[in-house]
Design an enzyme around this catalytic site. Sequence first.
Site, PDB file in Angstrom:
ATOM      1  N   SER A  21       0.843  -1.206   0.000  1.00 25.86           N
ATOM      2  CA  SER A  21       0.000   0.000   0.000  1.00 25.86           C
ATOM      3  C   SER A  21       0.869   1.244   0.000  1.00 25.86           C
ATOM      4  O   SER A  21       1.986   1.243   0.554  1.00 25.86           O
ATOM      5  CB  SER A  21      -0.867  -0.024   1.263  1.00 25.86           C
ATOM      6  OG  SER A  21      -1.442   1.237   1.467  1.00 25.86           O
ATOM      7  N   TYR A  52      -1.969  -1.143  10.873  1.00 25.99           N
ATOM      8  CA  TYR A  52      -2.238  -1.720   9.549  1.00 25.99           C
ATOM      9  C   TYR A  52      -1.047  -1.464   8.628  1.00 25.99           C
ATOM     10  O   TYR A  52      -0.533  -2.394   7.984  1.00 25.99           O
ATOM     11  CB  TYR A  52      -3.519  -1.107   8.949  1.00 25.99           C
ATOM     12  CG  TYR A  52      -3.630  -1.344   7.460  1.00 25.99           C
ATOM     13  CD1 TYR A  52      -3.942  -2.599   6.960  1.00 25.99           C
ATOM     14  CD2 TYR A  52      -3.377  -0.315   6.546  1.00 25.99           C
ATOM     15  CE1 TYR A  52      -4.003  -2.837   5.586  1.00 25.99           C
ATOM     16  CE2 TYR A  52      -3.447  -0.539   5.170  1.00 25.99           C
ATOM     17  CZ  TYR A  52      -3.760  -1.793   4.701  1.00 25.99           C
ATOM     18  OH  TYR A  52      -3.806  -2.023   3.351  1.00 25.99           O
ATOM     19  N   LYS A 111       1.977  -4.002   6.606  1.00 24.53           N
ATOM     20  CA  LYS A 111       2.426  -3.968   5.209  1.00 24.53           C
ATOM     21  C   LYS A 111       3.944  -3.813   5.132  1.00 24.53           C
ATOM     22  O   LYS A 111       4.617  -4.499   4.369  1.00 24.53           O
ATOM     23  CB  LYS A 111       1.742  -2.809   4.457  1.00 24.53           C
ATOM     24  CG  LYS A 111       0.237  -2.995   4.280  1.00 24.53           C
ATOM     25  CD  LYS A 111      -0.080  -4.179   3.394  1.00 24.53           C
ATOM     26  CE  LYS A 111      -1.556  -4.462   3.304  1.00 24.53           C
ATOM     27  NZ  LYS A 111      -1.877  -5.776   2.758  1.00 24.53           N
TER      28      LYS A 111
HETATM   29  N1  NAD Z   1      -8.773  -1.339  -0.898  1.00 29.51           N
HETATM   30  C1  NAD Z   1      -7.769  -0.515  -0.626  1.00 29.51           C
HETATM   31  O1  NAD Z   1      -7.966   0.705  -0.535  1.00 29.51           O
HETATM   32  C2  NAD Z   1      -6.355  -1.047  -0.467  1.00 29.51           C
HETATM   33  C3  NAD Z   1      -5.285  -0.164  -0.570  1.00 29.51           C
HETATM   34  C4  NAD Z   1      -3.984  -0.660  -0.397  1.00 29.51           C
HETATM   35  C5  NAD Z   1      -3.783  -2.006  -0.127  1.00 29.51           C
HETATM   36  N2  NAD Z   1      -4.854  -2.841  -0.007  1.00 29.51           N
HETATM   37  C6  NAD Z   1      -4.609  -4.261   0.305  1.00 29.51           C
HETATM   38  O2  NAD Z   1      -5.082  -5.058  -0.751  1.00 29.51           O
HETATM   39  C7  NAD Z   1      -5.575  -6.303  -0.253  1.00 29.51           C
HETATM   40  C8  NAD Z   1      -6.995  -6.514  -0.780  1.00 29.51           C
HETATM   41  O3  NAD Z   1      -7.791  -5.408  -0.395  1.00 29.51           O
HETATM   42  P1  NAD Z   1      -9.345  -5.346  -0.702  1.00 29.51           P
HETATM   43  O4  NAD Z   1      -9.720  -3.916  -0.747  1.00 29.51           O
HETATM   44  O5  NAD Z   1      -9.675  -6.237  -1.831  1.00 29.51           O
HETATM   45  O6  NAD Z   1      -9.883  -5.942   0.679  1.00 29.51           O
HETATM   46  P2  NAD Z   1     -11.051  -7.018   0.941  1.00 29.51           P
HETATM   47  O7  NAD Z   1     -11.304  -7.010   2.398  1.00 29.51           O
HETATM   48  O8  NAD Z   1     -12.192  -6.770   0.022  1.00 29.51           O
HETATM   49  O9  NAD Z   1     -10.331  -8.379   0.505  1.00 29.51           O
HETATM   50  C9  NAD Z   1      -9.484  -9.102   1.380  1.00 29.51           C
HETATM   51  C10 NAD Z   1     -10.012 -10.528   1.419  1.00 29.51           C
HETATM   52  O10 NAD Z   1      -9.168 -11.295   2.295  1.00 29.51           O
HETATM   53  C11 NAD Z   1     -10.002 -12.173   3.047  1.00 29.51           C
HETATM   54  N3  NAD Z   1      -9.246 -12.527   4.264  1.00 29.51           N
HETATM   55  C12 NAD Z   1      -8.907 -11.729   5.299  1.00 29.51           C
HETATM   56  N4  NAD Z   1      -8.221 -12.448   6.205  1.00 29.51           N
HETATM   57  C13 NAD Z   1      -8.121 -13.725   5.719  1.00 29.51           C
HETATM   58  C14 NAD Z   1      -7.526 -14.928   6.203  1.00 29.51           C
HETATM   59  N5  NAD Z   1      -6.921 -14.995   7.397  1.00 29.51           N
HETATM   60  N6  NAD Z   1      -7.613 -16.038   5.441  1.00 29.51           N
HETATM   61  C15 NAD Z   1      -8.249 -16.007   4.246  1.00 29.51           C
HETATM   62  N7  NAD Z   1      -8.837 -14.911   3.750  1.00 29.51           N
HETATM   63  C16 NAD Z   1      -8.766 -13.774   4.473  1.00 29.51           C
HETATM   64  C17 NAD Z   1     -11.287 -11.388   3.291  1.00 29.51           C
HETATM   65  O11 NAD Z   1     -12.402 -12.220   3.536  1.00 29.51           O
HETATM   66  C18 NAD Z   1     -11.438 -10.614   1.973  1.00 29.51           C
HETATM   67  O12 NAD Z   1     -12.249 -11.318   1.047  1.00 29.51           O
HETATM   68  C19 NAD Z   1      -5.488  -6.222   1.260  1.00 29.51           C
HETATM   69  O13 NAD Z   1      -4.315  -6.890   1.666  1.00 29.51           O
HETATM   70  C20 NAD Z   1      -5.387  -4.738   1.529  1.00 29.51           C
HETATM   71  O14 NAD Z   1      -4.684  -4.461   2.707  1.00 29.51           O
HETATM   72  C21 NAD Z   1      -6.129  -2.405  -0.186  1.00 29.51           C
END
Ligand code: NAD
Length: 333
Positions: A124, A148, A152
């Site tokens: 991120s 958080y 990362k």
């Molecule tokens: N959306 C954003 O703004 C953003 C920005 C930067 C980084 N990210 C990173 O990108 C990744 C995906 O983000 P997103 O927005 O799609 O989030 P999201 O919550 O929609 O997707 C993450 C998925 O991981 C699953 N999950 C969580 N813990 C788990 C575990 N222990 N075992 C199996 N599954 C698990 C959740 O059920 C979810 O479906 C994350 O790692 C997030 O930190 C997101």
Amino acid sequence: MAILVSGGTGFIGSHTCVELLNKGEEVIIFDNLSNSKREVVGKIERITGKKAKFYKADMLDKDALEKIFGENDIEAVVHFAGYKAVGESVHVPLKYFENNIVGTIYLCETMKKHNCKKMVFSSSATVYGMKNKSPLSEEMPLSVTNPYGRTKLMIEDMLRDICTADSEWGVMLLRYFNPIGAHKSGLIGEDPNGIPTNLLPNIVNAVTKKNGPLKVFGSDYPTRDGSCVRDYIHVEDLAAGHVCALKELRRRNGIEAVNLGTGNGYSVFEIIDAFEKVNGVKVPYEIVGRRDGDVAECYANPEKAKRIFKWNATRGISEMCADLWNYVLTNRK
Ligand SMILES: NC(=O)c1ccc[n+]([C@@H]2O[C@H](COP(=O)([O-])OP(=O)(O)OC[C@H]3O[C@@H](n4cnc5c(N)ncnc54)[C@H](O)[C@@H]3O)[C@@H](O)[C@H]2O)c1
């Protein structure tokens, strides 16, 4: 050989699965469904006309990971699974350290055991901290302001050490800016649990009158209109970036950090304006004080992704707002 997508039913993961299947990849998804729904798998299959194998599994469950790797021939992992709510992470840091960091350790251990040593990791822009000046480039010093973000950064460092210890590993650390929008079909998009902290889900809530007017945190920043400026990227462009990262990993080992952003910053007021114009709705808002931890401007230098991946974000802000609203209307209960 298959690509394993951890967190593949989530917001970015589901769009990436679509992109991978459309490119002819074999896709296996695992997700514990803590922040997404099982029905997303069927939607991915409807959009692509292709099958994706799904495991409801938790990455903290070593036996479940072992079963997935034992039953399939996995070439690489695209690793999205994790918790992502910044505010919550401040109150329950251990929950974040356990899930995101311990989970990633178990995943890497299982990968290593099965000789699968290629990973695309969801990092991120938060790892750039508050002191760097935008545009943010990959070589800038890193720091974080909340648990958080620390997960990362710690995972980035851990993956770097793994690559140093064993030159057969190949890792892409993708530093996302602000993913928004939804798939054109309206079938998949962001489905946040609880009260969202990001701007676009809050705009949607303000329009649909869920939580009162949108709160604009600060209008006295040193930006063109006083509100915060961020780099918004269409989730389909972001998903395409993962396919490019994977292609690059097939050619090389070692580790690289790569920004996925557009390089354009939009202010909160510009986003409100774009959302209203393209969707023909009114976004009620009120201006309140600045929020802790917000910087005035945050946008990417996207040159490295262009150079290494030959990747470019192609969708503009109006398209992002239109696709998000289409998703909301399609899924309104
Ligand atoms: N959306 C954003 O703004 C953003 C920005 C930067 C980084 N990210 C990173 O990108 C990744 C995906 O983000 P997103 O927005 O799609 O989030 P999201 O919550 O929609 O997707 C993450 C998925 O991981 C699953 N999950 C969580 N813990 C788990 C575990 N222990 N075992 C199996 N599954 C698990 C959740 O059920 C979810 O479906 C994350 O790692 C997030 O930190 C997101």
